[in-house]
Design an enzyme around this catalytic site. Structure first.
Site, PDB file in Angstrom:
ATOM      1  N   ARG A 256     -36.901  21.647  39.335  1.00  0.00           N
ATOM      2  CA  ARG A 256     -36.430  21.427  37.965  1.00  0.00           C
ATOM      3  C   ARG A 256     -34.942  20.976  38.119  1.00  0.00           C
ATOM      4  O   ARG A 256     -34.147  21.256  39.136  1.00  0.00           O
ATOM      5  CB  ARG A 256     -36.209  22.774  37.103  1.00  0.00           C
ATOM      6  CG  ARG A 256     -35.936  22.544  35.497  1.00  0.00           C
ATOM      7  CD  ARG A 256     -35.863  24.116  34.995  1.00  0.00           C
ATOM      8  NE  ARG A 256     -34.455  24.369  35.241  1.00  0.00           N
ATOM      9  CZ  ARG A 256     -34.230  25.443  34.566  1.00  0.00           C
ATOM     10  NH1 ARG A 256     -34.930  26.292  33.688  1.00  0.00           N
ATOM     11  NH2 ARG A 256     -32.917  25.957  34.771  1.00  0.00           N
TER      12      ARG A 256
ATOM     13  N   CYS B 129     -31.210  20.790  35.434  1.00  0.00           N
ATOM     14  CA  CYS B 129     -30.646  21.000  34.233  1.00  0.00           C
ATOM     15  C   CYS B 129     -29.468  20.336  34.212  1.00  0.00           C
ATOM     16  O   CYS B 129     -28.622  20.673  35.009  1.00  0.00           O
ATOM     17  CB  CYS B 129     -30.772  22.572  34.061  1.00  0.00           C
ATOM     18  SG  CYS B 129     -30.049  22.943  32.295  1.00  0.00           S
TER      19      CYS B 129
END
Ligand SMILES: C=C(N)C(=O)O
Length: 129
Positions: A106, A108
């Site tokens: 991921r 962010c």
């Protein structure tokens, strides 16, 4: 014959903007960025950031399912876009509950603004081989 196919489903939001809900290229599925939009109404859902995060994840799962995958279980990479990093921990809590012990890779980032003025948007890559 192309091994590249756009994915279309009524179970995820769609609009007239120039992008597909997802595009499958061989065993890899690229899911477009979604905000917390209800596919039935086309409106941003009411509710707190946790409810909105769950709506986004439902939208992504629907595109993966339509491409022949197994919802969030086949997601390998996510990008999280937040308009306020103060939401980070609350988004993590909702997000983490959906992905369990082996979450995808991921990134962010905080961004200044998102379409529909939503607070959270996610895009995803899935392995659907
Ligand atoms: C909302 C989007 N995914 C877009 O405009 O690309």
């Amino acid at each position: 014959m192309s091994d590249i196919d756009p994915i279309e489903t009524d179970d995820a939001p769609s609009n007239d903007n120039p992008y597909s809900q997802g595009v499958r290229a061989g065993d890899t599925l690229y899911v477009s960025g979604y905000g917390p939009v209800d596919p039935g109404t086309g409106a941003v859902v009411d509710g707190d950031i946790e409810a909105q995060t769950n709506r986004v994840l439902d939208n992504i799962a629907a595109v993966v399912d339509e491409a022949g995958g197994d919802g969030l279980a086949d997601v390998v990479k996510v990008t999280v876009y937040l308009t306020d990093l103060e939401d980070y921990e609350r988004v993590n809590a909702a997000y983490g509950a959906r992905f369990g012990e082996e979450p995808p890779a991921r990134v962010c980032v905080e961004v200044s603004r998102l379409p529909d003025d939503v607070r959270v948007e996610l895009d995803a890559t899935a392995y659907v081989g």
